[in-house]
Design a protein around this motif. Structure first.
Motif, PDB file in Angstrom:
ATOM      1  N   ALA A   1      -0.719   4.957 -15.027  1.00  0.00           N
ATOM      2  CA  ALA A   1      -0.098   5.605 -16.190  1.00  0.00           C
ATOM      3  C   ALA A   1      -0.955   5.429 -17.438  1.00  0.00           C
ATOM      4  CB  ALA A   1       1.304   5.031 -16.420  1.00  0.00           C
ATOM      5  N   LEU A   2      -1.579   4.252 -17.522  1.00  0.00           N
ATOM      6  CA  LEU A   2      -2.482   3.961 -18.639  1.00  0.00           C
ATOM      7  C   LEU A   2      -3.551   5.050 -18.746  1.00  0.00           C
ATOM      8  CD1 LEU A   2      -2.831   1.303 -20.445  1.00  0.00           C
ATOM      9  CD2 LEU A   2      -4.722   0.766 -18.941  1.00  0.00           C
ATOM     10  N   LEU A   3      -4.072   5.462 -17.581  1.00  0.00           N
ATOM     11  CA  LEU A   3      -5.120   6.491 -17.557  1.00  0.00           C
ATOM     12  C   LEU A   3      -4.528   7.884 -17.768  1.00  0.00           C
ATOM     13  CD1 LEU A   3      -7.015   5.109 -14.443  1.00  0.00           C
ATOM     14  CD2 LEU A   3      -7.703   4.884 -16.832  1.00  0.00           C
ATOM     15  N   PHE A   4      -3.454   8.173 -17.008  1.00  0.00           N
ATOM     16  CA  PHE A   4      -2.878   9.529 -17.031  1.00  0.00           C
ATOM     17  C   PHE A   4      -2.310   9.892 -18.404  1.00  0.00           C
ATOM     18  CE2 PHE A   4      -1.749  10.269 -12.270  1.00  0.00           C
ATOM     19  CZ  PHE A   4      -3.076  10.068 -11.939  1.00  0.00           C
TER      20      PHE A   4
ATOM     21  N   GLU B   1       4.393  -1.648  -9.132  1.00  0.00           N
ATOM     22  CA  GLU B   1       4.592  -1.319 -10.542  1.00  0.00           C
ATOM     23  C   GLU B   1       3.346  -1.597 -11.357  1.00  0.00           C
ATOM     24  OE1 GLU B   1       7.902  -3.306 -12.272  1.00  0.00           O
ATOM     25  OE2 GLU B   1       9.306  -1.844 -11.485  1.00  0.00           O
ATOM     26  N   GLY B   2       2.692  -2.727 -11.063  1.00  0.00           N
ATOM     27  CA  GLY B   2       1.447  -3.052 -11.751  1.00  0.00           C
ATOM     28  C   GLY B   2       0.426  -1.947 -11.542  1.00  0.00           C
ATOM     29  N   PHE B   3       0.375  -1.478 -10.312  1.00  0.00           N
ATOM     30  CA  PHE B   3      -0.548  -0.384  -9.987  1.00  0.00           C
ATOM     31  C   PHE B   3      -0.156   0.887 -10.754  1.00  0.00           C
ATOM     32  CE2 PHE B   3      -1.527   3.264  -7.227  1.00  0.00           C
ATOM     33  CZ  PHE B   3      -2.912   3.170  -7.209  1.00  0.00           C
ATOM     34  N   SER B   4       1.155   1.224 -10.770  1.00  0.00           N
ATOM     35  CA  SER B   4       1.585   2.433 -11.499  1.00  0.00           C
ATOM     36  C   SER B   4       1.268   2.332 -12.980  1.00  0.00           C
ATOM     37  CB  SER B   4       3.091   2.687 -11.395  1.00  0.00           C
ATOM     38  OG  SER B   4       3.604   2.280 -10.214  1.00  0.00           O
TER      39      SER B   4
ATOM     40  N   THR C   1       0.849  -1.198   0.000  1.00  0.00           N
ATOM     41  CA  THR C   1       0.000   0.000   0.000  1.00  0.00           C
ATOM     42  C   THR C   1       0.882   1.244   0.000  1.00  0.00           C
ATOM     43  OG1 THR C   1      -1.397  -1.268   1.486  1.00  0.00           O
ATOM     44  CG2 THR C   1      -2.049   0.994   1.069  1.00  0.00           C
ATOM     45  N   ALA C   2       1.911   1.225   0.841  1.00  0.00           N
ATOM     46  CA  ALA C   2       2.799   2.384   0.917  1.00  0.00           C
ATOM     47  C   ALA C   2       3.489   2.618  -0.428  1.00  0.00           C
ATOM     48  CB  ALA C   2       3.839   2.162   2.013  1.00  0.00           C
ATOM     49  N   LEU C   3       4.002   1.539  -1.032  1.00  0.00           N
ATOM     50  CA  LEU C   3       4.698   1.667  -2.317  1.00  0.00           C
ATOM     51  C   LEU C   3       3.769   2.194  -3.400  1.00  0.00           C
ATOM     52  CD1 LEU C   3       6.959  -0.073  -0.934  1.00  0.00           C
ATOM     53  CD2 LEU C   3       7.260  -1.167  -3.129  1.00  0.00           C
ATOM     54  N   ALA C   4       2.549   1.633  -3.447  1.00  0.00           N
ATOM     55  CA  ALA C   4       1.595   2.044  -4.472  1.00  0.00           C
ATOM     56  C   ALA C   4       1.188   3.501  -4.276  1.00  0.00           C
ATOM     57  CB  ALA C   4       0.375   1.132  -4.437  1.00  0.00           C
ATOM     58  N   THR C   5       1.008   3.902  -3.010  1.00  0.00           N
ATOM     59  CA  THR C   5       0.602   5.291  -2.746  1.00  0.00           C
ATOM     60  C   THR C   5       1.696   6.257  -3.174  1.00  0.00           C
ATOM     61  OG1 THR C   5      -0.493   4.406  -0.797  1.00  0.00           O
ATOM     62  CG2 THR C   5      -0.389   6.788  -0.972  1.00  0.00           C
ATOM     63  N   VAL C   6       2.947   5.925  -2.816  1.00  0.00           N
ATOM     64  CA  VAL C   6       4.058   6.802  -3.208  1.00  0.00           C
ATOM     65  C   VAL C   6       4.151   6.881  -4.725  1.00  0.00           C
ATOM     66  CG1 VAL C   6       6.564   7.077  -3.153  1.00  0.00           C
ATOM     67  CG2 VAL C   6       5.356   6.441  -1.075  1.00  0.00           C
ATOM     68  N   SER C   7       3.975   5.722  -5.418  1.00  0.00           N
ATOM     69  CA  SER C   7       4.023   5.724  -6.885  1.00  0.00           C
ATOM     70  C   SER C   7       2.953   6.638  -7.461  1.00  0.00           C
ATOM     71  CB  SER C   7       3.803   4.313  -7.430  1.00  0.00           C
ATOM     72  OG  SER C   7       4.736   3.432  -6.902  1.00  0.00           O
ATOM     73  N   LEU C   8       1.748   6.533  -6.901  1.00  0.00           N
ATOM     74  CA  LEU C   8       0.640   7.361  -7.383  1.00  0.00           C
ATOM     75  C   LEU C   8       0.980   8.840  -7.205  1.00  0.00           C
ATOM     76  CD1 LEU C   8      -2.349   7.654  -8.320  1.00  0.00           C
ATOM     77  CD2 LEU C   8      -2.989   7.607  -5.917  1.00  0.00           C
ATOM     78  N   LEU C   9       1.500   9.194  -6.029  1.00  0.00           N
ATOM     79  CA  LEU C   9       1.836  10.596  -5.763  1.00  0.00           C
ATOM     80  C   LEU C   9       2.918  11.089  -6.718  1.00  0.00           C
ATOM     81  CD1 LEU C   9       1.779  10.634  -1.864  1.00  0.00           C
ATOM     82  CD2 LEU C   9       0.094  11.575  -3.428  1.00  0.00           C
ATOM     83  N   VAL C  10       3.918  10.240  -6.964  1.00  0.00           N
ATOM     84  CA  VAL C  10       4.996  10.633  -7.880  1.00  0.00           C
ATOM     85  C   VAL C  10       4.423  10.909  -9.266  1.00  0.00           C
ATOM     86  CG1 VAL C  10       7.009   9.753  -9.125  1.00  0.00           C
ATOM     87  CG2 VAL C  10       6.872   9.485  -6.654  1.00  0.00           C
ATOM     88  N   LEU C  11       3.537  10.016  -9.733  1.00  0.00           N
ATOM     89  CA  LEU C  11       2.954  10.202 -11.065  1.00  0.00           C
ATOM     90  C   LEU C  11       2.137  11.490 -11.129  1.00  0.00           C
ATOM     91  CD1 LEU C  11       1.928   6.522 -11.905  1.00  0.00           C
ATOM     92  CD2 LEU C  11       3.788   7.837 -12.908  1.00  0.00           C
TER      93      LEU C  11
ATOM     94  N   THR D   1       7.630   8.699 -24.187  1.00  0.00           N
ATOM     95  CA  THR D   1       8.870   8.992 -23.469  1.00  0.00           C
ATOM     96  C   THR D   1       8.564   9.492 -22.065  1.00  0.00           C
ATOM     97  OG1 THR D   1       9.666   9.712 -25.601  1.00  0.00           O
ATOM     98  CG2 THR D   1      11.096  10.145 -23.724  1.00  0.00           C
ATOM     99  N   ALA D   2       7.580  10.406 -21.983  1.00  0.00           N
ATOM    100  CA  ALA D   2       7.223  10.960 -20.685  1.00  0.00           C
ATOM    101  C   ALA D   2       6.668   9.877 -19.769  1.00  0.00           C
ATOM    102  CB  ALA D   2       6.201  12.070 -20.870  1.00  0.00           C
ATOM    103  N   ALA D   3       5.810   9.013 -20.317  1.00  0.00           N
ATOM    104  CA  ALA D   3       5.212   7.957 -19.507  1.00  0.00           C
ATOM    105  C   ALA D   3       6.291   6.995 -19.005  1.00  0.00           C
ATOM    106  CB  ALA D   3       4.179   7.196 -20.323  1.00  0.00           C
TER     107      ALA D   3
END
Lengths: 236, 225
Positions: B117-120, B110-113, B23-33, B50-52
């Motif tokens: 990313a797919l959406l963003f 990573e799967g979560f990111s 949960t912590a890893l996924a949350t941090v990934s989301l915030l970074v994105l 490239t950006a993605a």
């Protein structure tokens, strides 16, 4: 001759060599045709780079010997070399930047050698931070040696990947090849003397730091002994 | 082998009962994105693959350094490392089990990111995305090994949270360079053969970090008692 005297002699020799190198760099060597006096910084930049890389190699090899044989002197050598190496590597980056401003028109560019040197600098700043954060003694020595070895294994891949990264990217600036051709024999002589002088400075600093670290380790040992004696006398 | 699987299984079961690390890893990934979208969104324009790719690797490195090192730290906090060191598992095996756990957690994040990313970044869920996922997973192997080793090296130091990223990120630079290039090309439609060079660099990094862990973990956990 005692160790202290040998270090003093090395210090005196270093001073003499440095004066000679300064004279040659600023007076003896002719000004470079296209770059002018700015090029003189290379007489320090190149020796500093060589010493910085050698210092990091010493850290890795001494760390390996420490893990293998366990003598504290190997760790003291590794630690001292990393400290001096970070100083010299910082100076490499600073002198390179000073030169790049008038010649390339920028303080910094992500050229492959600059990038690799910068990553190397980061790795050994990390090493020093690790040593500072861990208590002195056996544990810090072991962790430092492990990190030093991993960093040394990583450096070749850093160099290769950074080079691939830059050659595939469009080149922002012309490569530095040919930008410091030493056409004159006096230039070559100056570079050689400067090389010896800067190496001597490094050797002298290394000897001083190893001696200090040895003294610190002895002091810690004596303090521990004293504490044990005090405890024993209290019990009796 | 069984002992290794047992240590890995223990970490996974703990995580399943209360998914703290993932949960912590996924949350941090989301915030970074999210931060990257706000920081660079206006200038991305035509270069979205490239950006993605870059954004996904930033998320991997930031969340991985913050969270990945926890697999070792958590054992220290509860002094379980002593029991693990006393167990019949050799230190190389302990390293493999611990980095496998870190790998699983990083992979989940990573799967979560990738989904985010797919959406963003308006990516298509096609073969190109699958190849990018494979590149990211390859990068995660080496990173899991690296953060496990470095987490153990810096684990007992003062200021551990600052030290682990400082040690891990510079070491990871070659994999980062290769990974970003390979993922950007893969997202842009390149086949695996076309990015073989970068995959080789990535594989060499994986090999170095895993080999370093196998050889040196003994030195790192010795004296933990």
């Amino acid at each position: 001759m005692s160790k202290g005297n040998a270090t003093k002699l090395l210090g005196a020799a270093t001073l003499g060599l440095m004066v000679a190198a300064l004279f040659m760099v600023f007076v003896y060597a002719p000004a470079e045709a296209t770059q002018g006096d700015v090029q003189r910084i290379f007489y320090f930049h190149v020796p500093l780079a060589w010493v910085a890389f050698a210092a990091f190699a010493i850290t890795a090899v001494a760390g390996l010997f420490y893990l293998w044989l366990g003598y504290p002197v190997f760790d003291q050598l590794a630690y001292a070399a990393a400290e001096a190496g970070v100083v010299f590597c910082t100076l490499v980056l600073v002198t390179g930047s000073l030169w790049a401003r008038p010649i390339w028109g920028t303080w910094w560019t992500w050229d492959s050698r600059l990038t690799s040197t910068f990553i190397l600098w980061l790795l050994y700043v990390g090493y020093l931070a690790l040593r500072a954060a861990l208590a002195d003694g056996e544990q810090g020595a072991r962790m430092g040696a492990v990190f030093g070895l991993v960093a040394a294994a990583d450096v070749p891949v850093v160099v290769v990947s950074v080079r691939l990264w830059r050659t595939i990217h469009p080149a922002v600036l012309v490569t530095r090849e040919g930008s410091h051709g030493l056409a004159d024999a006096r230039m070559v002589a100056t570079l050689l003397v400067s090389m010896v002088a800067v190496t001597a400075v490094f050797g002298w600093l290394l000897a001083l730091r190893v001696a200090t670290l040895r003294a610190e380790a002895r002091l810690r040992g004596l303090a521990a002994e004293l504490l044990a004696l005090e405890r024993a006398s209290e019990e009796n | 082998m069984r002992a290794m699987a047992a240590v890995l299984l223990k970490d996974v079961v703990v995580e399943l009962r209360g998914p703290m690390t993932t949960t912590a890893l996924a949350t941090v990934s989301l915030l970074v994105l999210v931060v990257l979208v706000f920081a660079f969104g206006p200038v991305w324009g035509q270069s979205e693959p490239t950006a993605a790719a870059g954004a996904l690797w930033v998320a991997l490195v930031v969340s991985g350094t913050l969270g990945g090192g926890r697999v070792v730290a958590v054992e220290r906090e509860r002094r379980c490392i002593d029991a693990l060191v006393l167990s019949p598992l050799d230190r190389g095996g302990l390293f493999v089990a611990k980095s496998a756990a870190a790998f699983v957690f990083i992979l989940v994040a990573e799967g979560f990111s990738l989904i985010v990313a797919l959406l963003f970044f308006n990516l298509a869920a096609d073969a190109a995305l699958a190849r990018t996922a494979a590149v990211l997973a390859l990068g995660a192997v080496g990173f899991a090994g690296l953060v496990t080793l470095v987490g153990a090296v810096g684990g007992r130091a003062k200021g551990r949270d600052f030290l682990v990223p400082l040690l891990a990120v510079p070491l990871y630079v070659p994999a980062l360079i290769a990974g970003v290039k390979a993922s950007a090309d893969a997202l842009g439609g390149a086949r695996l053969g076309e990015i073989a060079l970068w995959l080789k660099v990535l594989l060499s990094c994986d090999a170095i970090f895993v080999a370093a862990g196998l050889l040196l973990f003994e030195q790192v956990v010795a004296g933990s008692e």
